[in-house]
Enzyme design. Structure first.
Site, PDB file in Angstrom:
ATOM      1  N   GLU A 163      43.388  30.501  40.246  1.00 52.40           N
ATOM      2  CA  GLU A 163      44.513  30.330  40.263  1.00 52.40           C
ATOM      3  C   GLU A 163      45.067  29.763  41.321  1.00 52.40           C
ATOM      4  OE1 GLU A 163      46.581  34.180  39.793  1.00 52.40           O
ATOM      5  OE2 GLU A 163      45.796  34.367  37.589  1.00 52.40           O
ATOM      6  N   GLU A 218      40.727  35.605  32.721  1.00 52.33           N
ATOM      7  CA  GLU A 218      41.468  36.815  33.126  1.00 52.33           C
ATOM      8  C   GLU A 218      42.614  37.051  31.776  1.00 52.33           C
ATOM      9  OE1 GLU A 218      43.247  37.367  37.051  1.00 52.33           O
ATOM     10  OE2 GLU A 218      41.732  36.076  37.830  1.00 52.33           O
TER      11      GLU A 218
HETATM   12  O1  AHR Z   1      43.701  40.415  37.989  1.00 56.78           O
HETATM   13  C1  AHR Z   1      44.344  40.744  39.098  1.00 56.78           C
HETATM   14  C2  AHR Z   1      44.654  39.506  39.700  1.00 56.78           C
HETATM   15  O2  AHR Z   1      45.653  38.663  38.625  1.00 56.78           O
HETATM   16  C3  AHR Z   1      43.755  38.375  39.998  1.00 56.78           C
HETATM   17  O3  AHR Z   1      43.207  38.598  41.481  1.00 56.78           O
HETATM   18  C4  AHR Z   1      44.522  37.188  39.870  1.00 56.78           C
HETATM   19  O4  AHR Z   1      43.505  35.951  39.512  1.00 56.78           O
HETATM   20  C5  AHR Z   1      45.479  37.417  38.782  1.00 56.78           C
HETATM   21  O5  AHR Z   1      46.765  36.881  39.225  1.00 56.78           O
END
Ligand code: AHR
Length: 513
Positions: free
Chosen positions: A195, A317
């Site tokens: 991110e 994710e």
């Molecule tokens: O999964 C929780 C958080 O969500 C992670 O650390 C981040 O990459 C995303 O914003």
């Protein structure tokens, strides 16, 4: 007179047509292929966040909870049972604050740090590189390491790769041996920044693309370890990010990530994990279906720069994100997991399968005790969540051939909004066994799926089903089997046709052999 006699026949014909029209029509081309479903699509993500690593996996060697070198045996066994193919670590946002050298050597001398993203708690670094790679070996899963690009350096990342994968004489290989590991490990998947548009440095895509190229240059292949470099991809529908990064850095990467979470309400009040009405349920399913549009649109951009589909889309994710359970640390992201989550998991996995030509990996956030976890633990107790059971059903798709389908679903309506009630995916494994996974998202109505399988040889059919009385049913430590898999009876397969009746809010696996 004559008309009077045939009138009832017309009525019958009319009623039959209505009932056939009310059925979902599914055709599966059983002797054709739309590519291979990479088993990595069934991967997971675990961060130093809340009780995911500590308490979730790591209890330490002295713990009374049965463990192997400090790692919980029950968690390892449960994840092996769903054939976990890979595990992404150490973050998330944590990755861009993590300095790997703090997590090697004797545990008692490892420096402590503040986990500033997640609750401001002390991270004592007792779970580091050796412990993570031991966990992966115990799981039989491939490690996927996210390197620190936000607050680290190129040198730090390249030394980490050398430490783990170099077999010869070098300062880092020497240090690894000093710390008790003679042989190098194999680590194929490396993420370069997480991110980076947000917690990983708030970068613009132009800047990130250049920095990525810089870092990627020093991510070396040692021996026969071939690194699959994963660049940071877009936040949901940020198509400009994909465009810019592909345009400037596609040649230097093997994968490009995508993050998208399903949040029923909004980021300030995401909604409860267990206490929701049907409208909120509908919103959740509708928002999760957006994953299909996201993949389609990002793929179209990637296709322009990479028509051969050499660069994999890595959805590292995904999952549901609700308000934390009342009374728990807001920085720990602990949430329950209901039948709704099972529906969400089933739909997403069907979507990933459908895009298997581009999607080469996906990682559900975050395995144990955090977000849409497959496992929850409380000291020595463990619960397998409804989402866990979906991964249990769907593991048959791993490395199987995706079968082409044509499908028109009935609609699930809420007010004047409507979405597809049924989601489906079909594959054939190396033994020729066909598996069909279906989700009925409609919480009130059953769905009849009239299925034709041209090209399939007649055979034995069996089914398994995950459903529950209420859409917000969950498995608790007191009642761990409220939502669990049962046999689906009453299936018959003849003349290449099968009728599947999906009860409301259900996830189903059909096997034909
Ligand atoms: O999964 C929780 C958080 O969500 C992670 O650390 C981040 O990459 C995303 O914003």
């Amino acid at each position: 007179m004559k008309f009077k006699k045939i009138f009832p026949f017309f009525i019958l014909l009319f009623l039959c047509s209505i009932s056939i029209l009310a059925q979902n029509q599914l055709v599966i081309e059983a002797d054709q292929s739309r590519g291979t479903i990479n088993r990595q699509i069934y991967g997971h993500f675990s961060e130093h966040l809340g009780r995911c690593i500590y308490g979730g996996y790591w209890v330490g060697e002295e713990s009374s909870i049965p463990n192997t070198r400090g790692i919980r045996n029950d968690v390892v066994q449960a994840l092996k049972d769903i054939r976990i193919p890979n595990l992404r670590w150490p973050g998330g946002c944590f990755a861009d604050e993590y300095h790997w050298m703090d997590g090697i050597g004797p545990r008692e001398t490892r420096p402590k740090m503040i986990n500033s993203h997640w609750g401001g708690v002390v991270e004592d670094n007792s779970f580091g590189t050796h412990e993570f790679l031991d966990l992966c070996e115990q799981l039989g899963a491939e490690p996927y390491i996210s390197a620190n690009m936000g607050s680290g350096t190129v040198e730090e990342m390249s030394k980490w790769i050398e430490y783990i994968t170099f077999d010869g004489e070098s300062p880092m290989a020497h240090l690894r041996r000093q710390n008790g590991r003679d042989e190098p490990w194999k680590v194929r998947f490396w993420g370069v920044g997480n991110e980076s548009w947000g917690c990983g440095g708030n970068m613009r895509p132009e800047y990130y693309a250049d920095l990525y190229r810089h870092y990627a240059t020093y991510a070396r292949d040692y021996g026969d370890n071939r690194i699959y470099k994963i660049a940071c991809g877009a936040n949901g529908g940020d198509y400009n990010w994909t465009e810019t990064v592909m345009k400037n850095a596609a040649h230097h990467m093997q994968g490009l990530s995508l993050h998208y979470y399903t949040v029923p309400k909004d980021w300030n009040d995401k909604g409860s994990a267990t206490d929701f009405d049907e409208e909120e349920y509908f919103n959740t399913v509708e928002k999760t279906l957006f994953m299909d549009e996201l993949i389609t649109k990002h793929s179209l951009i990637m296709d322009r720069y990479d028509p051969q589909k050499r660069v994999g889309m890595i959805i590292d994710e995904w999952g549901t994100w609700y308000n934390v359970e009342p009374g728990t640390n807001p920085g720990f992201l602990y949430q329950q997991n209901t039948m709704r989550d099972a529906i969400i998991a089933g739909i997403n996995l069907n979507i990933f399968n459908a895009h298997c030509e581009r999607v080469q990996m996906a990682n559900l956030a975050q395995t144990v005790n955090v977000l849409q976890a497959v496992l929850l633990t409380d000291e020595e107790k463990i619960v397998l969540t409804p989402t866990y059971w979906v991964f249990h059903l769907y593991k048959v798709h791993q490395d199987a051939t995706l079968l082409p389908i044509s499908f028109t679903s009935n609609k699930y309506r809420q007010g004047d909004r409507e979405i597809d009630a049924v989601s489906v995916s079909a594959s054939k494994d190396t033994n020729g066994k066909i598996h069909i996974t279906l989700v009925n998202a409609d919480p009130k109505n059953e769905q009849r799926v009239n299925t034709r399988l041209p090209g399939a040889s007649a055979g034995k059919v069996s089914g398994q089903i995950l459903t529950s009385d209420k859409i917000n049913d969950y498995n608790s430590f007191e009642q761990p089997s409220t939502v669990s898999v049962k046999e689906l009876k009453g299936l018959s397969f003849s003349e290449n046709t099968l009728l599947v009746v999906l009860p409301p809010k259900s996830v189903v696996l059909i096997a034909i052999e």
